[in-house]
Write a protein that holds these residues in place. Sequence first.
Motif, PDB file in Angstrom:
ATOM      1  N   PHE A   7      -1.280 -25.648  25.694  1.00 55.03           N
ATOM      2  CA  PHE A   7      -1.953 -24.922  26.774  1.00 55.03           C
ATOM      3  C   PHE A   7      -2.229 -23.503  26.288  1.00 55.03           C
ATOM      4  CE2 PHE A   7      -2.169 -24.976  31.670  1.00 55.03           C
ATOM      5  CZ  PHE A   7      -3.197 -24.043  31.680  1.00 55.03           C
ATOM      6  N   LEU A   8      -3.492 -23.221  25.952  1.00 54.66           N
ATOM      7  CA  LEU A   8      -3.911 -21.886  25.547  1.00 54.66           C
ATOM      8  C   LEU A   8      -4.269 -21.095  26.800  1.00 54.66           C
ATOM      9  CD1 LEU A   8      -6.184 -22.772  22.497  1.00 54.66           C
ATOM     10  CD2 LEU A   8      -3.703 -22.415  22.557  1.00 54.66           C
ATOM     11  N   GLY A   9      -3.670 -19.909  26.948  1.00 57.16           N
ATOM     12  CA  GLY A   9      -3.773 -19.180  28.204  1.00 57.16           C
ATOM     13  C   GLY A   9      -2.686 -19.625  29.165  1.00 57.16           C
ATOM     14  N   GLY A  10      -1.562 -20.084  28.584  1.00 51.23           N
ATOM     15  CA  GLY A  10      -0.486 -20.658  29.383  1.00 51.23           C
ATOM     16  C   GLY A  10       0.261 -19.679  30.260  1.00 51.23           C
ATOM     17  N   GLY A  11      -0.039 -18.384  30.127  1.00 47.02           N
ATOM     18  CA  GLY A  11       0.580 -17.391  30.999  1.00 47.02           C
ATOM     19  C   GLY A  11      -0.163 -17.204  32.307  1.00 47.02           C
ATOM     20  N   GLY A  12      -1.202 -17.998  32.519  1.00 49.11           N
ATOM     21  CA  GLY A  12      -1.993 -17.891  33.744  1.00 49.11           C
ATOM     22  C   GLY A  12      -1.237 -18.394  34.960  1.00 49.11           C
ATOM     23  N   VAL A  13      -1.660 -17.936  36.141  1.00 47.10           N
ATOM     24  CA  VAL A  13      -0.914 -18.248  37.361  1.00 47.10           C
ATOM     25  C   VAL A  13      -1.082 -19.696  37.796  1.00 47.10           C
ATOM     26  CG1 VAL A  13      -0.831 -15.894  38.239  1.00 47.10           C
ATOM     27  CG2 VAL A  13      -2.827 -17.320  38.732  1.00 47.10           C
ATOM     28  N   ARG A  14      -2.070 -20.409  37.278  1.00 46.39           N
ATOM     29  CA  ARG A  14      -2.226 -21.810  37.666  1.00 46.39           C
ATOM     30  C   ARG A  14      -1.416 -22.761  36.776  1.00 46.39           C
ATOM     31  NH1 ARG A  14      -8.133 -20.874  38.882  1.00 46.39           N
ATOM     32  NH2 ARG A  14      -8.344 -21.013  41.141  1.00 46.39           N
ATOM     33  N   THR A  15      -0.800 -22.234  35.731  1.00 49.76           N
ATOM     34  CA  THR A  15      -0.078 -23.089  34.784  1.00 49.76           C
ATOM     35  C   THR A  15       0.986 -23.961  35.451  1.00 49.76           C
ATOM     36  OG1 THR A  15      -0.522 -21.610  32.925  1.00 49.76           O
ATOM     37  CG2 THR A  15       1.378 -23.080  32.720  1.00 49.76           C
ATOM     38  N   PRO A  16       1.848 -23.428  36.338  1.00 49.08           N
ATOM     39  CA  PRO A  16       2.868 -24.309  36.939  1.00 49.08           C
ATOM     40  C   PRO A  16       2.277 -25.486  37.715  1.00 49.08           C
ATOM     41  CG  PRO A  16       3.484 -22.012  37.237  1.00 49.08           C
ATOM     42  CD  PRO A  16       2.077 -22.014  36.715  1.00 49.08           C
ATOM     43  N   LEU A  17       1.088 -25.318  38.294  1.00 46.82           N
ATOM     44  CA  LEU A  17       0.415 -26.440  38.947  1.00 46.82           C
ATOM     45  C   LEU A  17       0.095 -27.534  37.933  1.00 46.82           C
ATOM     46  CD1 LEU A  17      -2.242 -24.944  41.416  1.00 46.82           C
ATOM     47  CD2 LEU A  17      -0.405 -26.531  42.002  1.00 46.82           C
ATOM     48  N   VAL A  18      -0.441 -27.115  36.789  1.00 46.91           N
ATOM     49  CA  VAL A  18      -0.789 -28.078  35.742  1.00 46.91           C
ATOM     50  C   VAL A  18       0.473 -28.736  35.193  1.00 46.91           C
ATOM     51  CG1 VAL A  18      -1.926 -28.371  33.511  1.00 46.91           C
ATOM     52  CG2 VAL A  18      -2.871 -26.767  35.181  1.00 46.91           C
ATOM     53  N   VAL A  19       1.530 -27.956  35.048  1.00 41.32           N
ATOM     54  CA  VAL A  19       2.806 -28.511  34.585  1.00 41.32           C
ATOM     55  C   VAL A  19       3.277 -29.599  35.540  1.00 41.32           C
ATOM     56  CG1 VAL A  19       5.256 -27.986  34.245  1.00 41.32           C
ATOM     57  CG2 VAL A  19       3.507 -26.438  33.329  1.00 41.32           C
ATOM     58  N   PHE A  20       3.161 -29.341  36.834  1.00 42.57           N
ATOM     59  CA  PHE A  20       3.558 -30.341  37.827  1.00 42.57           C
ATOM     60  C   PHE A  20       2.777 -31.640  37.613  1.00 42.57           C
ATOM     61  CE2 PHE A  20       2.576 -32.488  41.814  1.00 42.57           C
ATOM     62  CZ  PHE A  20       3.853 -32.770  42.302  1.00 42.57           C
TER      63      PHE A  20
END
Length: 449
Positions: A7-20
């Motif tokens: 995940f490039l740009g993994g510090g973005g605020v939507r990342t935990p949604l994608v992780v889920f």
Amino acid sequence: MPRKIAFLGGGGVRTPLVVFGINESARRLDAEELLLYDIDPERVEVIARLSREVVRRSGGSLRVSVARSPEEAIEGASFVLNSVRVGGIASRAQDERVAIACGYPGQETTGPGGVAMGQRTIPVAIEQARMVEKIAPKAWIINFTNPAGLITQAIMQHSNARVVGICDTPTEMLHRIQTALGASPHEVECDYVGLNHLGWIRKIMLRGEDVMDRVVNDDAILSQLYSAPLFDHDLIRALRLIPTEYLFFYYSRRRALENQRKQGSTRGDQIALMNETLMQSLLQSMAIHDEAGALQSYIDYLNLRSGSYMKLEGEGGSAFDQEIMPEDPFRAATGYHRIALQVMNALCGTEPERVIVNMRNQATIPDIAADDVIETVCRISNDTITALPVDPLPNDVRGLVLAVKAYERAAIQAAISGSLRDLRKAMLLYPPIGEWEPSAELLKLMQWK
């Protein structure tokens, strides 16, 4: 063999949604590890810690790690999620303020803001794609990065990486249509045509019956299709097409600008404040090892952000004056994490799925060049993506689509050449600007490099 996902740009605020979403589909994807990379090392560590709490709460086994370099993240990956914001939210807010001051609606992907965002992002996206091509040539890039269609086309034209662009706007529209009709997803099939953030629904089939006329002539149904009252219903009836929300910045530019000026702020400014508040809350909770509290702060943030979407531009309202309903955003039926997982799962499976994505045109729309990227219904399965045949562009939108595509080609060329003249030409071709003289002032004031 277990898959690694980058995940490039993994510090973005939507990342935990994608992780889920990835954790939820880990078995189907055979996903073992998600490796996050971001140019802000402190921020990505916070997001990774929050993401691990998401996995823990869900009872999953996905391992979430932080990479020290993009190469480390990409090496050995089956999928590379790309969601970068070059210049950060501050550049978006600046672009939007400048656009409004110069008499254009301030928006991050459409109009002057979209031009600046594209110019900052194209070189970075191409560099990352070439890295993927070299280090993980069999990997699919799942491009979240906006402007999604423009960036996907730039990657396709200037690398040999495998890439598909995604956006949740079309699927959100389909979901709203299904809800308004009181139907389940398998009972409704829509004919969608256009480019990213420039698309229309032109046919709605409900249980095999064409109900397009019924929908466009029913005010109660039309009022349910948008998060704010964007389009006059007679506009929709005149076109006999249902535009996606970003057409608001083409069809109602004066109203959008008036609402933004009335509010005295921009969406970028408001999101910047939301993000700052969120990060402070996350750091405070994590300092006392209260991961559950951090996760609740994140859920509140997502509800505030999604619940206030398009309210400023469509109504002149502030994000902080809205009544936000508490929901579980992780379980939402639509969103970037849903469309990303739908595409990834389909690529890993053998049963074909129909998904609206940004992909090479080939011969799908005769008016558009074969190597141009369009947003269209594709059949995805077994590591392949194939655009499905569609009818020619409707006459009422054909000129606009071709003009925007001409702009996108010129904008990519300008980003590659670095020529100010090339960029001003692209802005001249772009319908939301369409003049030569204002481009000089816009480029002087905007953070487009």
